[in-house]
Design a protein around this motif. Structure first.
Motif, PDB file in Angstrom:
ATOM      1  N   ASN A  81       0.823  -1.214   0.000  1.00  0.00           N
ATOM      2  CA  ASN A  81       0.000   0.000   0.000  1.00  0.00           C
ATOM      3  C   ASN A  81       0.854   1.261   0.000  1.00  0.00           C
ATOM      4  O   ASN A  81       1.957   1.291   0.565  1.00  0.00           O
ATOM      5  CB  ASN A  81      -0.940   0.001   1.205  1.00  0.00           C
ATOM      6  CG  ASN A  81      -2.072  -1.009   1.057  1.00  0.00           C
ATOM      7  OD1 ASN A  81      -2.491  -1.296  -0.056  1.00  0.00           O
ATOM      8  ND2 ASN A  81      -2.549  -1.547   2.154  1.00  0.00           N
ATOM      9  N   VAL A  82       0.335   2.290  -0.634  1.00  0.00           N
ATOM     10  CA  VAL A  82       1.036   3.565  -0.787  1.00  0.00           C
ATOM     11  C   VAL A  82       0.618   4.491   0.350  1.00  0.00           C
ATOM     12  O   VAL A  82      -0.578   4.697   0.592  1.00  0.00           O
ATOM     13  CB  VAL A  82       0.694   4.209  -2.146  1.00  0.00           C
ATOM     14  CG1 VAL A  82       1.409   5.554  -2.303  1.00  0.00           C
ATOM     15  CG2 VAL A  82       1.051   3.263  -3.284  1.00  0.00           C
ATOM     16  N   HIS A  83       1.587   5.044   1.028  1.00  0.00           N
ATOM     17  CA  HIS A  83       1.305   5.928   2.167  1.00  0.00           C
ATOM     18  C   HIS A  83       0.565   7.185   1.707  1.00  0.00           C
ATOM     19  O   HIS A  83       0.826   7.718   0.626  1.00  0.00           O
ATOM     20  CB  HIS A  83       2.613   6.320   2.868  1.00  0.00           C
ATOM     21  CG  HIS A  83       2.420   6.867   4.249  1.00  0.00           C
ATOM     22  ND1 HIS A  83       2.068   8.174   4.479  1.00  0.00           N
ATOM     23  CD2 HIS A  83       2.505   6.264   5.468  1.00  0.00           C
ATOM     24  CE1 HIS A  83       1.972   8.377   5.782  1.00  0.00           C
ATOM     25  NE2 HIS A  83       2.219   7.246   6.404  1.00  0.00           N
TER      26      HIS A  83
ATOM     27  N   ILE B 260       2.391  10.217   0.315  1.00  0.00           N
ATOM     28  CA  ILE B 260       2.808  10.166  -1.084  1.00  0.00           C
ATOM     29  C   ILE B 260       1.682  10.665  -1.974  1.00  0.00           C
ATOM     30  O   ILE B 260       1.894  11.463  -2.892  1.00  0.00           O
ATOM     31  CB  ILE B 260       3.213   8.734  -1.476  1.00  0.00           C
ATOM     32  CG1 ILE B 260       4.423   8.275  -0.654  1.00  0.00           C
ATOM     33  CG2 ILE B 260       3.520   8.650  -2.973  1.00  0.00           C
ATOM     34  CD1 ILE B 260       4.798   6.809  -0.866  1.00  0.00           C
ATOM     35  N   LYS B 261       0.464  10.205  -1.708  1.00  0.00           N
ATOM     36  CA  LYS B 261      -0.685  10.628  -2.513  1.00  0.00           C
ATOM     37  C   LYS B 261      -0.952  12.122  -2.347  1.00  0.00           C
ATOM     38  O   LYS B 261      -1.373  12.798  -3.285  1.00  0.00           O
ATOM     39  CB  LYS B 261      -1.927   9.827  -2.117  1.00  0.00           C
ATOM     40  CG  LYS B 261      -1.791   8.331  -2.299  1.00  0.00           C
ATOM     41  CD  LYS B 261      -3.006   7.610  -1.721  1.00  0.00           C
ATOM     42  CE  LYS B 261      -2.759   6.131  -1.542  1.00  0.00           C
ATOM     43  NZ  LYS B 261      -3.883   5.445  -0.858  1.00  0.00           N
TER      44      LYS B 261
ATOM     45  N   ARG C 129       6.912  12.596   1.833  1.00  0.00           N
ATOM     46  CA  ARG C 129       6.723  11.491   0.878  1.00  0.00           C
ATOM     47  C   ARG C 129       8.030  10.833   0.474  1.00  0.00           C
ATOM     48  O   ARG C 129       8.064   9.623   0.196  1.00  0.00           O
ATOM     49  CB  ARG C 129       5.990  11.981  -0.364  1.00  0.00           C
ATOM     50  CG  ARG C 129       6.751  12.974  -1.224  1.00  0.00           C
ATOM     51  CD  ARG C 129       5.934  13.387  -2.431  1.00  0.00           C
ATOM     52  NE  ARG C 129       6.527  14.513  -3.146  1.00  0.00           N
ATOM     53  CZ  ARG C 129       6.001  15.060  -4.232  1.00  0.00           C
ATOM     54  NH1 ARG C 129       4.874  14.588  -4.729  1.00  0.00           N
ATOM     55  NH2 ARG C 129       6.581  16.082  -4.825  1.00  0.00           N
TER      56      ARG C 129
ATOM     57  N   TYR D 212       8.911   7.881   2.620  1.00  0.00           N
ATOM     58  CA  TYR D 212       8.073   6.705   2.378  1.00  0.00           C
ATOM     59  C   TYR D 212       8.348   6.091   1.006  1.00  0.00           C
ATOM     60  O   TYR D 212       8.231   4.871   0.832  1.00  0.00           O
ATOM     61  CB  TYR D 212       6.602   7.077   2.524  1.00  0.00           C
ATOM     62  CG  TYR D 212       6.242   7.430   3.947  1.00  0.00           C
ATOM     63  CD1 TYR D 212       6.328   6.477   4.958  1.00  0.00           C
ATOM     64  CD2 TYR D 212       5.849   8.724   4.290  1.00  0.00           C
ATOM     65  CE1 TYR D 212       6.015   6.797   6.275  1.00  0.00           C
ATOM     66  CE2 TYR D 212       5.532   9.048   5.599  1.00  0.00           C
ATOM     67  CZ  TYR D 212       5.618   8.077   6.584  1.00  0.00           C
ATOM     68  OH  TYR D 212       5.313   8.399   7.889  1.00  0.00           O
ATOM     69  N   ILE D 213       8.744   6.914   0.037  1.00  0.00           N
ATOM     70  CA  ILE D 213       9.105   6.380  -1.277  1.00  0.00           C
ATOM     71  C   ILE D 213      10.398   5.566  -1.178  1.00  0.00           C
ATOM     72  O   ILE D 213      10.525   4.499  -1.792  1.00  0.00           O
ATOM     73  CB  ILE D 213       9.230   7.509  -2.321  1.00  0.00           C
ATOM     74  CG1 ILE D 213       7.840   8.082  -2.646  1.00  0.00           C
ATOM     75  CG2 ILE D 213       9.898   6.992  -3.603  1.00  0.00           C
ATOM     76  CD1 ILE D 213       7.859   9.296  -3.550  1.00  0.00           C
TER      77      ILE D 213
ATOM     78  N   TYR E 285       9.513   2.328   0.196  1.00  0.00           N
ATOM     79  CA  TYR E 285       8.831   1.532  -0.834  1.00  0.00           C
ATOM     80  C   TYR E 285       9.855   0.881  -1.764  1.00  0.00           C
ATOM     81  O   TYR E 285       9.725  -0.301  -2.118  1.00  0.00           O
ATOM     82  CB  TYR E 285       7.885   2.436  -1.629  1.00  0.00           C
ATOM     83  CG  TYR E 285       6.704   1.721  -2.239  1.00  0.00           C
ATOM     84  CD1 TYR E 285       5.446   1.798  -1.668  1.00  0.00           C
ATOM     85  CD2 TYR E 285       6.838   0.968  -3.404  1.00  0.00           C
ATOM     86  CE1 TYR E 285       4.345   1.155  -2.232  1.00  0.00           C
ATOM     87  CE2 TYR E 285       5.757   0.320  -3.970  1.00  0.00           C
ATOM     88  CZ  TYR E 285       4.514   0.417  -3.381  1.00  0.00           C
ATOM     89  OH  TYR E 285       3.432  -0.238  -3.938  1.00  0.00           O
TER      90      TYR E 285
ATOM     91  N   TYR F 169      -0.907  -2.458  -6.503  1.00  0.00           N
ATOM     92  CA  TYR F 169      -1.047  -1.336  -5.582  1.00  0.00           C
ATOM     93  C   TYR F 169      -2.184  -0.463  -6.094  1.00  0.00           C
ATOM     94  O   TYR F 169      -2.731  -0.693  -7.177  1.00  0.00           O
ATOM     95  CB  TYR F 169       0.249  -0.521  -5.511  1.00  0.00           C
ATOM     96  CG  TYR F 169       0.529   0.276  -6.771  1.00  0.00           C
ATOM     97  CD1 TYR F 169       0.301   1.649  -6.827  1.00  0.00           C
ATOM     98  CD2 TYR F 169       0.999  -0.353  -7.925  1.00  0.00           C
ATOM     99  CE1 TYR F 169       0.533   2.379  -7.995  1.00  0.00           C
ATOM    100  CE2 TYR F 169       1.226   0.362  -9.090  1.00  0.00           C
ATOM    101  CZ  TYR F 169       0.993   1.722  -9.116  1.00  0.00           C
ATOM    102  OH  TYR F 169       1.208   2.431 -10.269  1.00  0.00           O
TER     103      TYR F 169
ATOM    104  N   PHE G 292      -3.891   3.834  -5.945  1.00  0.00           N
ATOM    105  CA  PHE G 292      -3.634   5.237  -5.610  1.00  0.00           C
ATOM    106  C   PHE G 292      -4.941   5.935  -5.226  1.00  0.00           C
ATOM    107  O   PHE G 292      -5.147   7.100  -5.525  1.00  0.00           O
ATOM    108  CB  PHE G 292      -2.968   5.958  -6.794  1.00  0.00           C
ATOM    109  CG  PHE G 292      -1.898   6.934  -6.379  1.00  0.00           C
ATOM    110  CD1 PHE G 292      -0.685   6.496  -5.862  1.00  0.00           C
ATOM    111  CD2 PHE G 292      -2.090   8.307  -6.512  1.00  0.00           C
ATOM    112  CE1 PHE G 292       0.309   7.404  -5.492  1.00  0.00           C
ATOM    113  CE2 PHE G 292      -1.110   9.220  -6.148  1.00  0.00           C
ATOM    114  CZ  PHE G 292       0.092   8.770  -5.634  1.00  0.00           C
TER     115      PHE G 292
ATOM    116  N   PHE H  43       5.690   9.647  -7.889  1.00  0.00           N
ATOM    117  CA  PHE H  43       5.886   8.340  -7.264  1.00  0.00           C
ATOM    118  C   PHE H  43       6.425   7.325  -8.278  1.00  0.00           C
ATOM    119  O   PHE H  43       7.419   6.638  -8.018  1.00  0.00           O
ATOM    120  CB  PHE H  43       4.552   7.876  -6.678  1.00  0.00           C
ATOM    121  CG  PHE H  43       4.535   6.473  -6.153  1.00  0.00           C
ATOM    122  CD1 PHE H  43       5.305   6.105  -5.065  1.00  0.00           C
ATOM    123  CD2 PHE H  43       3.706   5.507  -6.737  1.00  0.00           C
ATOM    124  CE1 PHE H  43       5.273   4.803  -4.571  1.00  0.00           C
ATOM    125  CE2 PHE H  43       3.671   4.216  -6.256  1.00  0.00           C
ATOM    126  CZ  PHE H  43       4.448   3.858  -5.163  1.00  0.00           C
TER     127      PHE H  43
END
Length: 357
Positions: free
Chosen positions: A68-70, A73-74, A80, A83-84, A87, A104, A106, A191
């Motif tokens: 899952n994308v934090h 980041i979104k 971000r 967290y990237i 990832y 994943y 978004f 991202f």
């Protein structure tokens, strides 16, 4: 075509690996570290534990759903980048055990959204249900609805509905007030530009899942909703590692989306697919059904045919099933109806293959 089955892990799933192994045609599990907080680096020891469990039954772990994308980041927040980087390290760790696809999404704040997890069908089974009026009317309080839905999960953790997220829902909704669709596209591009080169180096294809349902809910922007937007997604970073999870039920809940046409057009960029059927009502509500074409609004036969025409070699799994024969299970993820779905899909595939010669 490689058939797989989603598995939530020991102690977190009513279905065992032993049962999955007995479903004809299943080659691997679709898995994730569901108890690992979003944004963390997935530890190798936990990844190896899954690999060890699956190998006992000669099942591969080629597909992960989801890393899952934090939300940072979104949202495009300064945090971000941290967290990237995490990832990227998770991608590298997954590459070490031979993972081939990472699914994943978004979607802001939530993964999939339904209003009833156990809606009764005419045959007495129950299924996931979306009631449009409960979500899409002015003045709806998403916090109340979300609480009702989560309480109906019967104790199972639900991906995209992480408990820690509930503690900051109000703050997240406020943060998204400044994010429109174009800004979300910008943040997705940022991202992908960071992670796709890492995926390429590790032999992994990233496969974005469509928004479910494929339209805005609770005033939040959603962008992976139709064929045109899939084209835009693939052009953000032109790489074979930038791909799509073709989910027939997610995209198909909007009748304007022609799923077989999308498959034929983007086949080479679809490393992973979910096949399920839904019945769409005139008012826009929809409910999960059996996989049979005649039971829902989607032509599953034509969908499988589209994959077969393109000699599809990616991974497929049956998606949400009904809860049948008094099975006590995670909403949408019991054993029986998904196993029936596999036999239906493989039956169509086998006939199409035979008719080629």
């Amino acid at each position: 075509m490689k058939m797989t089955f989603r598995w939530y892990g020991n102690g977190n799933d009513s279905v065992s690996l032993e049962q999955i192994k007995q479903i004809p045609g299943v080659e691997g599990i679709v898995w994730a570290l569901h108890n690992e907080p979003v944004g963390n680096i997935w530890p190798m020891e936990k990844i190896l534990e899954i690999q060890k469990d699956a190998s006992k039954y000669n099942l591969n772990i080629d597909v992960v759903e989801s890393v899952n994308v934090h939300e940072d980041i979104k949202l495009g927040l300064p945090t971000r980048d941290l967290y990237i980087e995490n990832y990227k390290k998770t991608i590298e760790n997954l590459g070490k055990v031979g993972v081939k696809v990472i699914c994943y999404n978004f979607m802001p704040i939530f993964d999939w959204t339904r209003t009833d997890l156990y809606k009764k069908l005419d045959d007495g089974s129950t299924a996931l249900f979306y009631e449009k009026s409960k979500v899409e009317f002015e003045g709806v309080n998403p916090l109340v609805l979300i609480k009702e839905i989560s309480e109906g999960s019967k104790g199972y953790t639900m991906p995209g509905w992480e408990p820690e997220k509930f503690e900051r829902l109000e703050k997240l909704f406020l943060a998204y007030k400044n994010i429109n669709e174009e800004k979300l596209w910008e943040n997705l591009k940022y991202f992908l530009e960071q992670i796709i080169p890492v995926a390429e180096l590790n032999g992994i294809k990233m496969a974005i899942h469509p928004d479910d349902p494929p339209w805005s809910i609770f005033g939040l922007p959603r962008i992976i909703t139709c064929g045109e937007n899939l084209e835009r997604l693939l052009n953000l970073v032109d790489s074979k590692s930038n791909g799509i999870t073709l989910c027939s039920g997610s995209l198909g809940s909007n009748p304007k989306n022609n799923i077989p046409d999308i498959i034929r057009r983007y086949n080479e960029r679809i490393p992973f697919a979910h096949i399920r059927n839904i019945k769409i009502y005139e008012n826009g509500d929809f409910i999960e059904t059996s996989h049979r074409s005649c039971d829902g609004s989607l032509d599953i036969t034509e969908i499988v045919k589209a994959f077969n025409e393109r000699n599809y070699e990616g991974y497929i799994r049956p998606d949400h099933g009904r809860h049948i024969w008094n099975e006590k299970c995670r909403p949408g993820y019991g054993l029986y109806d998904r196993a029936l779905g596999i036999m239906y899909i493989l039956g169509i595939w086998d006939i199409l293959e035979k008719n080629k010669y």
